[in-house]
Scaffold this motif. Structure first.
Motif, short mmCIF file in Angstrom:
data_model
loop_
_atom_site.label_atom_id
_atom_site.label_comp_id
_atom_site.label_asym_id
_atom_site.label_seq_id
_atom_site.Cartn_x
_atom_site.Cartn_y
_atom_site.Cartn_z
N ASP A 197 0.80 -1.21 0.00
CA ASP A 197 0.00 0.00 0.00
C ASP A 197 0.84 1.27 0.00
OD1 ASP A 197 0.66 -0.92 2.68
OD2 ASP A 197 -0.47 0.80 3.41
N ASP A 219 -3.57 -2.85 -2.73
CA ASP A 219 -4.29 -3.47 -1.62
C ASP A 219 -4.84 -4.80 -2.08
OD1 ASP A 219 -6.50 -2.82 -3.23
OD2 ASP A 219 -6.98 -1.04 -2.05
N SER A 222 3.89 -9.65 -0.49
CA SER A 222 2.79 -8.86 0.06
C SER A 222 3.14 -8.29 1.43
CB SER A 222 1.52 -9.72 0.18
OG SER A 222 0.49 -9.01 0.82
N LEU A 256 -1.93 -4.59 5.20
CA LEU A 256 -2.65 -3.90 4.13
C LEU A 256 -3.93 -3.29 4.68
CD1 LEU A 256 -2.37 -6.59 1.29
CD2 LEU A 256 -1.06 -4.46 1.48
#
Length: 554
Positions: A443, A467, A486, A490
């Motif tokens: 993000d 996201d 990742s 988030l």
């Protein structure tokens, strides 16, 4: 109940003139009495009060006996109603109805014809005993009243205690708030000082780099780059200490040979000490394997050594000791998260100035430091405390003024077979093979751009999402994805939840998590499934690319 009723004699002798004779004798002796016509009448009067009963044995054969027995059975605890039972000539043992005397309780037998003196003597004795029963009753009543008064006093005291306790809690909360604000002030001063120095190093080096490049000067840029990186690493270390004392850092607990770790740090520790301080390592040859995050353990040991150094400005001896310890329930019951069992202990002992007891009690408090503002944030020992608790261990401190300080760090003994980890070469990483694709979900735009740029330079194709909502359509598509990188934290759906959905869509999906702080990722063993790994921000791009290469190729 009136006094006359409480001492009267109830007389029941239905045959002949026994009732009249008995009443006359008692009245002449000064005792009140009442003649009853039958058992029912006697029972009615008995409920109004009586000092004793004078009953002819033949009267017990009439109706109402069960009621009389029930009344006698239901007497209060203080009462034992005396009864004079008039028997026939020959004694009570020869009179069948007189055998009911055992059921009546406090019975005295009087054979007819009776002598007036004998009757008066029996009644006098019975009433004397009856008066003692009344006295016992009155004492019980007084005691009950006293208990009620005492209960009232206790309730009043309890209310006063509750009010006082509430006041003390209010005062304690106010004091705690004051201490909290003082601690926040200490934290703010220390961190602001340190971060301003670090930011000055980072911003200043970048500004000088920009000026030199604008002027075409490319010589001696490495020193400026090293200055900026060093300052940034110091800032990263400070944030790690903040997470450590709050027990929110991401731990990678594994089997640790503590002796090997201590020996490997020997040169660094020696360089950190003054020449006037002698380093003495006393390591147990039979030491068990500990379970901990080795990087955090190294940081804790270095912190303890630096504290010991500062406590010995005039020199002394610093002892680093390892040992096996079994902590029993008598010790662990005092601490909520500590369980009885085997632990590996790391002790750091100095011969420095020591600390008074009041300081020792606050030494592990977050933000507490004896140093002036700007010379310490008070996070060193609290970081060690948080690390020990998060590792299901413990830490203690013993200190004596002018005698020195000993800090003992207890870590759980490792149970199982240690797993050796592959060594990753971060210096010569091969480029991506054709078509290898990485999905980057982050993000923060700056981090996302930097990660995609460095992977792109190595030849990886990459897909980006800010996201989970942006990443899901990509995961649902037919596009090739060899690895998903990742962030854990988030917005909306977090990275771990996204990975769960991603693996439902692509069962073989490998996931590399990157995190600056994630509460539920604090213990990696309970957060990561097979095919998942994690690195902590800030990370070097050498580590990132090494992890990407390792996960795609395995």
């Amino acid at each position: 109940m009136s006094e006359s009723r409480s001492e009267r004699a109830l007389i029941l002798a239905p045959l002949g003139r026994d009732s009249q004779i008995a009443l006359m004798i008692l009245e002449e002796a000064g005792f009140p009495g009442l003649i009853c016509q039958h058992l029912g009448h006697l029972c009615d009067e008995l409920e109004q009060g009586a000092g004793l009963l004078v009953i002819a044995s033949e009267a017990l054969l009439g109706p109402g006996l069960e009621v009389l027995l029930q009344l006698i059975e239901q007497q209060p605890a203080w009462s034992d109603l005396p009864i004079v039972l008039l028997t026939h000539h020959g004694g009570p043992e020869q009179t069948p109805e007189a055998r009911l005397g055992a059921q009546l309780g406090n019975v005295t037998f009087l054979e007819r014809p009776f002598h007036p003196v004998t009757l008066v003597s029996l009644v006098t004795t019975a009433l004397r005993g009856r008066r003692r029963q009344y006295e016992a009753r009155d004492r019980l009543i007084d005691l009950s009243n006293s208990e009620q008064r005492l209960q009232t006093i206790l309730e009043t005291l309890e209310q006063q205690v509750q009010e006082r306790t509430a006041q003390l809690r209010h005062n304690e909360e106010a004091l705690r708030q004051s201490q909290k604000m003082e601690a926040v002030g200490q934290l703010t001063g220390g961190i602001a000082h340190d971060f301003n120095n670090m930011l000055t190093g980072i911003i200043g080096s970048l500004e000088l780099l920009r000026r030199r490049l604008a002027r075409g000067r490319t010589e001696d840029l490495d020193s400026l780059i090293d200055l900026g990186v060093t300052s940034a690493n110091r800032a990263a270390g400070l944030t790690h200490r903040l997470l450590a004392f709050s027990r929110r850092q991401s731990l990678d607990s594994k089997a640790v040979q503590m002796n090997t770790l201590v020996l490997s740090m020997g040169e660094l520790l020696q360089r950190s000490l003054n020449e006037s301080i002698r380093l003495d390592m006393q390591l147990d040859d039979q030491l068990w394997i500990a379970e901990a995050d080795p990087n955090q353990l190294e940081s804790a040991l270095l912190n303890l050594v630096l504290n010991a150094r500062d406590a010995m400005p005039d020199g002394g001896t610093l002892v680093i000791r390892t040992s096996n310890q079994h902590l029993d329930a008598d010790f662990t019951d005092a601490y909520s998260n500590l369980k009885p069992g085997d632990y590996v202990a790391l002790s750091v002992q100095d011969t420095g100035c020591g600390m008074p007891e009041a300081i020792v009690h606050r030494a592990f408090d977050p933000f507490f430091t004896t140093k002036p503002i700007g010379q310490g944030t008070g996070l060193g020992l609290s970081m060690i405390y948080g690390f020990s608790k998060q590792s299901h261990g413990h830490v203690t401190m013993d200190s004596e003024v002018n005698r020195g300080t000993t800090v003992n760090l207890y870590l759980p003994r490792f149970i199982g077979e240690p797993v050796s980890e592959p060594v990753i070469d971060t210096q010569h990483m091969p480029h991506a093979q054709a078509g290898e694709t990485v999905l980057i979900v982050e993000d923060d735009p700056a981090v996302r751009v930097l990660v995609s740029t460095v992977l792109g330079e190595l030849g990886y194709a990459f897909l980006e999402a800010g996201d989970a909502d942006g990443a899901l359509p990509i995961l649902q598509s037919k596009r090739r994805i060899d690895l998903m990188v990742s962030d854990v934290g988030l917005p909306g759906m977090n990275g771990r939840q996204l990975a769960e959905i991603g693996r439902q869509l692509r069962p073989d999906l490998r996931v590399l998590f990157i995190t600056g702080y994630a509460e539920h990722a604090a213990v990696r063993g309970g957060f990561l499934d097979p095919g998942m790994q994690m690195i902590t921000k800030p990370f070097t791009f050498e580590l990132l690319t090494a992890k990407v290469r390792e996960m795609i190729r395995t």
